[in-house]
Design a protein around this motif. Structure first.
Motif, PDB file in Angstrom:
ATOM      1  N   VAL A  36      14.686 -40.888 -54.804  1.00  0.00           N
ATOM      2  CA  VAL A  36      16.297 -40.408 -55.560  1.00  0.00           C
ATOM      3  C   VAL A  36      17.382 -40.359 -54.861  1.00  0.00           C
ATOM      4  CG1 VAL A  36      16.850 -38.426 -56.632  1.00  0.00           C
ATOM      5  CG2 VAL A  36      14.548 -38.772 -56.814  1.00  0.00           C
ATOM      6  N   ALA A  37      16.917 -40.154 -53.281  1.00  0.00           N
ATOM      7  CA  ALA A  37      18.088 -40.143 -52.358  1.00  0.00           C
ATOM      8  C   ALA A  37      18.819 -41.531 -52.373  1.00  0.00           C
ATOM      9  CB  ALA A  37      17.643 -39.631 -51.225  1.00  0.00           C
ATOM     10  N   LEU A  38      17.736 -42.453 -52.203  1.00  0.00           N
ATOM     11  CA  LEU A  38      18.400 -43.972 -52.250  1.00  0.00           C
ATOM     12  C   LEU A  38      19.126 -44.360 -53.396  1.00  0.00           C
ATOM     13  CD1 LEU A  38      15.347 -45.821 -50.441  1.00  0.00           C
ATOM     14  CD2 LEU A  38      17.509 -45.037 -49.226  1.00  0.00           C
ATOM     15  N   ARG A  39      18.716 -43.929 -54.563  1.00  0.00           N
ATOM     16  CA  ARG A  39      19.242 -44.259 -55.634  1.00  0.00           C
ATOM     17  C   ARG A  39      20.548 -43.685 -55.921  1.00  0.00           C
ATOM     18  NH1 ARG A  39      15.714 -44.527 -61.105  1.00  0.00           N
ATOM     19  NH2 ARG A  39      17.593 -45.720 -61.567  1.00  0.00           N
ATOM     20  N   CYS A  40      20.592 -42.291 -55.606  1.00  0.00           N
ATOM     21  CA  CYS A  40      21.925 -41.701 -55.759  1.00  0.00           C
ATOM     22  C   CYS A  40      22.785 -42.182 -55.083  1.00  0.00           C
ATOM     23  CB  CYS A  40      21.644 -40.256 -55.963  1.00  0.00           C
ATOM     24  SG  CYS A  40      20.643 -39.414 -57.217  1.00  0.00           S
ATOM     25  N   VAL A  41      22.722 -42.296 -53.661  1.00  0.00           N
ATOM     26  CA  VAL A  41      23.623 -42.566 -52.662  1.00  0.00           C
ATOM     27  C   VAL A  41      24.174 -44.011 -52.953  1.00  0.00           C
ATOM     28  CG1 VAL A  41      24.003 -42.931 -50.310  1.00  0.00           C
ATOM     29  CG2 VAL A  41      22.742 -40.951 -50.989  1.00  0.00           C
ATOM     30  N   PHE A  42      23.192 -44.885 -53.376  1.00  0.00           N
ATOM     31  CA  PHE A  42      23.420 -46.210 -53.371  1.00  0.00           C
ATOM     32  C   PHE A  42      24.546 -46.216 -54.756  1.00  0.00           C
ATOM     33  CE2 PHE A  42      23.170 -50.511 -55.512  1.00  0.00           C
ATOM     34  CZ  PHE A  42      23.049 -51.207 -54.441  1.00  0.00           C
ATOM     35  N   ALA A  43      24.098 -45.809 -55.653  1.00  0.00           N
ATOM     36  CA  ALA A  43      25.089 -45.394 -56.885  1.00  0.00           C
ATOM     37  C   ALA A  43      26.499 -45.134 -56.535  1.00  0.00           C
ATOM     38  CB  ALA A  43      24.186 -45.054 -58.159  1.00  0.00           C
ATOM     39  N   ALA A  44      26.475 -43.983 -55.987  1.00  0.00           N
ATOM     40  CA  ALA A  44      27.690 -43.537 -55.938  1.00  0.00           C
ATOM     41  C   ALA A  44      28.514 -44.319 -54.879  1.00  0.00           C
ATOM     42  CB  ALA A  44      27.564 -42.012 -54.809  1.00  0.00           C
ATOM     43  N   VAL A  45      27.972 -44.828 -53.874  1.00  0.00           N
ATOM     44  CA  VAL A  45      28.820 -45.917 -53.069  1.00  0.00           C
ATOM     45  C   VAL A  45      29.306 -46.943 -53.836  1.00  0.00           C
ATOM     46  CG1 VAL A  45      28.797 -47.550 -51.025  1.00  0.00           C
ATOM     47  CG2 VAL A  45      27.803 -45.242 -50.865  1.00  0.00           C
ATOM     48  N   ALA A  46      28.511 -47.556 -54.704  1.00  0.00           N
ATOM     49  CA  ALA A  46      28.651 -48.519 -55.573  1.00  0.00           C
ATOM     50  C   ALA A  46      29.779 -48.525 -56.736  1.00  0.00           C
ATOM     51  CB  ALA A  46      27.446 -49.235 -56.236  1.00  0.00           C
ATOM     52  N   PHE A  47      29.675 -47.265 -57.261  1.00  0.00           N
ATOM     53  CA  PHE A  47      30.884 -47.048 -58.237  1.00  0.00           C
ATOM     54  C   PHE A  47      32.095 -46.659 -57.637  1.00  0.00           C
ATOM     55  CE2 PHE A  47      27.104 -46.040 -60.949  1.00  0.00           C
ATOM     56  CZ  PHE A  47      27.270 -47.254 -61.754  1.00  0.00           C
ATOM     57  N   TRP A  48      32.176 -45.935 -56.656  1.00  0.00           N
ATOM     58  CA  TRP A  48      33.454 -45.925 -55.880  1.00  0.00           C
ATOM     59  C   TRP A  48      34.045 -47.273 -55.461  1.00  0.00           C
ATOM     60  CZ3 TRP A  48      36.867 -42.032 -55.091  1.00  0.00           C
ATOM     61  CH2 TRP A  48      36.125 -40.539 -55.399  1.00  0.00           C
ATOM     62  N   LEU A  81      21.197 -35.319 -50.134  1.00  0.00           N
ATOM     63  CA  LEU A  81      21.322 -35.217 -49.020  1.00  0.00           C
ATOM     64  C   LEU A  81      21.078 -33.898 -48.372  1.00  0.00           C
ATOM     65  CD1 LEU A  81      24.452 -37.577 -48.351  1.00  0.00           C
ATOM     66  CD2 LEU A  81      22.322 -37.940 -47.959  1.00  0.00           C
ATOM     67  N   ILE A  82      21.299 -32.939 -49.295  1.00  0.00           N
ATOM     68  CA  ILE A  82      20.847 -31.566 -49.007  1.00  0.00           C
ATOM     69  C   ILE A  82      19.572 -31.372 -48.713  1.00  0.00           C
ATOM     70  CG2 ILE A  82      20.886 -29.175 -49.718  1.00  0.00           C
ATOM     71  CD1 ILE A  82      23.713 -29.892 -48.606  1.00  0.00           C
ATOM     72  N   MET A  83      18.901 -32.018 -49.655  1.00  0.00           N
ATOM     73  CA  MET A  83      17.334 -31.976 -49.742  1.00  0.00           C
ATOM     74  C   MET A  83      16.793 -32.562 -48.610  1.00  0.00           C
ATOM     75  SD  MET A  83      16.477 -29.812 -52.298  1.00  0.00           S
ATOM     76  CE  MET A  83      14.610 -30.449 -52.326  1.00  0.00           C
ATOM     77  N   ALA A  84      17.445 -33.509 -48.292  1.00  0.00           N
ATOM     78  CA  ALA A  84      17.006 -34.417 -47.127  1.00  0.00           C
ATOM     79  C   ALA A  84      16.847 -33.623 -45.750  1.00  0.00           C
ATOM     80  CB  ALA A  84      17.959 -35.763 -46.981  1.00  0.00           C
ATOM     81  N   CYS A  85      17.657 -32.732 -45.884  1.00  0.00           N
ATOM     82  CA  CYS A  85      17.619 -31.714 -44.644  1.00  0.00           C
ATOM     83  C   CYS A  85      16.031 -30.965 -44.734  1.00  0.00           C
ATOM     84  CB  CYS A  85      18.832 -30.694 -44.644  1.00  0.00           C
ATOM     85  SG  CYS A  85      20.330 -31.431 -44.554  1.00  0.00           S
TER      86      CYS A  85
END
Length: 332
Positions: free
Chosen positions: A40-52, A198-202
């Motif tokens: 989930v973390a990889l998909r969300c971070v990747f999508a956020a960076v890609a769309f920005w 990223l919060i959950m990754a902590c």
């Protein structure tokens, strides 16, 4: 492609094809090559960076700070919650079962619309909902755990919950899209989801053996497919120029773009027209959009003589019925 309806259908087929392959690809990766929460973390971070990044190459879209916060929260709670439930559920059940619950999303959307937005209920819709729910309950109650489904009951219930959460996201995002652009929605909703991940990754260990050395080529290619195609490309398969649905002109005034020469005396309208790429066609009462500070009384004769095709006027300039005018003054 000249036939936009065919183009739209092709885009939908491709998007759904990505979705089907995505289920099988994730099942291959989970949980040995990557844990559900890490996925989930990889998909969300990747999508956020890609769309920005993509947003820098498309026309700017207007939105307020309040709308951005609402979209961010929608992603942080709705999208992240949906992805967590879905990936954890998929790791415990089969792709076929998870796909069954994905098809129930229209059922939840309809129920939400009935409960909160007074959607009209018909017997055909009720029968369809009962058939869909009956099939889902049959799947939940009869599927046994096996090599592909380590805990089928729990996995099916989590996939069911994810479909409900995604339906809520669809309903809310559809209302937001009426006032903000698509890329504004995508980049802020996935930014919110990335923030939650990223919060959950902590608190949850990052577990992705697919990214460790030595390089595991096949799992890495499968992961790249999941990140690029279902997570990003599917959202971009939106053809332009689709015909207006029949009857829509009865509910609102439709304006085809480009319109030709445009006369406007409103700064807000001018900003919106620039976002549509109509700057070269834009005229104002003084002939300069940048210097128009307030609505000006239009010179209708001049507007016609200059062969303007489209005029934008504030409601205060429109003629009102005398009785309505007196009623408005009494109200004040």
């Amino acid at each position: 492609m000249k036939n936009k309806i065919v183009e739209a259908n092709i885009c939908m087929v491709i998007s759904k094809g990505f979705s089907g392959l995505n289920m099988n690809a994730l099942k291959y990766l989970l949980p040995f090559w990557i844990s559900p929460f890490t996925g989930v973390a990889l998909r969300c971070v990747f999508a956020a960076v890609a769309f920005w990044i993509i947003s820098f190459f498309v026309p700017s879209e207007h939105s307020t700070g309040k709308q951005k916060v609402q979209i961010f929260l929608l992603g942080a709670l709705g999208v992240y919650g949906y992805m967590c439930l879905y990936l954890v559920g998929l790791s415990k059940t089969t792709p076929v079962s998870s796909s069954i619950f994905s098809t129930l999303q229209p059922v939840w959307v309809f129920l939400i619309a009935v409960l909160f937005y007074q959607e009209k209920v018909t017997w055909m819709k009720v029968v369809g909902i009962l058939i869909g729910l009956g099939g889902a309950l049959l799947c939940i109650s009869t599927q046994q755990s096996d090599d592909l489904a380590s805990d089928a009951l729990t996995g099916n219930l989590l996939c069911l919950g994810s479909s409900v959460m995604y339906a809520v996201y669809l309903v809310i995002s559809n209302r937001i899209l009426k006032s903000v652009g698509m890329f504004t929605l995508l980049k802020y909703v996935f930014t919110g989801a990335a923030f939650s991940s990223l919060i959950m990754a902590c608190f949850i260990k990052f577990d992705a053996s697919v990214l460790t050395l030595p390089i595991h080529l096949l799992p890495l290619c499968v992961l790249l497919f999941v990140l690029i195609f279902p997570t990003v490309i599917s959202y971009l398969l939106i053809p332009e120029g689709i015909e207006v649905p029949a009857g829509l002109e009865k509910e609102m005034i439709l304006v085809s773009v480009p319109t030709g020469r445009i006369w406007s005396s409103s700064q807000a309208a001018n900003r919106f027209l620039r976002e549509l790429g109509c700057q070269s066609l834009l005229l104002t009462g003084e002939g300069n959009a940048e210097n128009t500070d307030a609505a000006q009384a239009p010179d209708f004769k001049k507007i016609v003589q200059e062969e303007n095709d489209f005029a934008i006027l504030p409601s205060s300039m429109l003629a009102v019925d005398q009785a309505d005018g007196e009623a408005a003054r009494e109200a004040k």
